[in-house]
Design an enzyme around this catalytic site. Structure first.
Site, PDB file in Angstrom:
ATOM      1  NE  ARG A   1     -23.341  32.344  -1.792  1.00 57.83           N
ATOM      2  CZ  ARG A   1     -23.505  33.444  -1.078  1.00 57.83           C
ATOM      3  NH1 ARG A   1     -24.361  34.374  -1.518  1.00 57.83           N
ATOM      4  NH2 ARG A   1     -22.844  33.644   0.032  1.00 57.83           N
TER       5      ARG A   1
ATOM      6  CG  HIS B   1     -22.590  38.852  -5.249  1.00 60.36           C
ATOM      7  ND1 HIS B   1     -22.135  37.561  -5.322  1.00 60.36           N
ATOM      8  CD2 HIS B   1     -23.211  38.951  -4.044  1.00 60.36           C
ATOM      9  CE1 HIS B   1     -22.450  36.907  -4.213  1.00 60.36           C
ATOM     10  NE2 HIS B   1     -23.114  37.745  -3.421  1.00 60.36           N
TER      11      HIS B   1
END
Length: 309
Positions: A224, A272
């Site tokens: 993250r 991502h």
């Protein structure tokens, strides 16, 4: 009784189709279309608006669309009694292993270096390393971390792992807890972050941690964006202690145009995509949890809220 899909950043159409193929009679709403909030007992969600679920008095289960659950648990208005589930999927796991292996190989063979040399029309050879001579540290030994460690081991890397509590993983040297973090980092020529995002791990990739890595170490973050202190990373690269980084996750996504990462010569960016959930692959386990909820049976892949994963 109804199911609500909340995915402001994702097209819900394939999720609706996959759920209805599995449960033809399932009553499905897609937020924010009009619906009766009292009917909803089961939610399938990714990055919901903060505070949304307090408006659903009968919700029992919130199912994450992916392996991560911090987007749910970080909501301070999350109903207290609701159960949160995550996805554990062989396809996601395999994809993550392939992605990390590709980033590690790109680094030790200098492939990113050659892309930049080509743009400058420079015939500039890079002194590469072999997997057998490379130490890789994995922070986080959950399902994904263990799979990445095994993938790297099979490709002849020397693999080290670190987790909050003791884990006995095959084929890697294990470390755990704060007392063993420094020794783990000293063996991490390439550091891969696969930690869950919790209060303890937020901002863990900072200057103090980087300073414990060997000089010239390389950082890969596929967990993250909130794990990383961005300024510290750039500073440690610019002063030569770190050789660079590959980043797939960011504090703000999409990464803003003005962000300095875009122009940094030693930071490689991907949007991502290390491991992307496919509805047809994960809907069966979500649908099974729906059935289990209906029958008051134990759910699969329930998150321990106090741990954050």
């Amino acid at each position: 009784m109804s199911v609500l899909i909340v995915s402001p950043e994702r097209d819900p159409e394939n999720w609706v189709k996959a759920l209805r193929n599995r449960h033809p009679g399932m009553n499905i709403y897609v937020y924010p279309e009009p619906h009766d909030q009292e009917e909803v007992e089961f939610v399938v969600s990714w990055n919901h608006p903060r505070g949304l679920f307090k408006n659903y008095p009968n919700v029992k289960v919130i199912a994450s669309m992916g392996a991560g659950v911090d987007h749910i648990l970080s909501d301070e208005a999350l109903p207290e009694g609701v159960k949160v589930t995550k996805v554990i999927d062989d396809t996601l796991t395999e994809d993550m292993g392939d992605f990390v292996l590709s980033q590690v190989m790109n680094h030790i063979r200098g492939l990113h270096h050659y892309v930049k040399s080509q743009k400058r029309k420079e015939w500039d050879k890079f002194q590469y390393k072999r997997p057998q001579d490379t130490k890789v540290g994995i922070m986080g030994l959950g399902v994904l971390g263990n799979a990445v460690a095994e993938k790297l081991h099979k490709n002849f890397f020397k693999v080290y792992g670190w987790s909050r509590t003791r884990k006995d993983s095959d084929n890697i040297t294990n470390y755990h807890g704060k007392d063993q973090l420094e020794e783990f980092l000293s063996n991490s020529e390439i550091l891969v972050c696969l930690l869950p995002l919790t209060e303890d791990t937020e901002n863990i990739l900072n200057a103090d941690l980087f300073d414990m890595l060997p000089e010239g170490a390389y950082v890969i973050n596929v967990a993250r964006g909130q794990h990383l202190v961005e300024h510290d990373l750039m500073e440690m690269i610019d002063n030569g202690h770190l050789s660079g980084a590959s980043l797939d996750v960011f504090r703000e996504e999409p990464l803003p145009d003005e962000h300095p990462f875009w122009e940094h010569d030693k930071i490689n960016i991907t949007p991502h995509i290390a491991s992307v959930t496919k509805p047809e692959s994960v809907v069966p386990q979500i649908a099974e949890n729906y059935d289990r909820m209906m029958e008051n049976e134990p759910l699969l892949n329930v998150v321990e809220k106090d741990k954050g994963y």
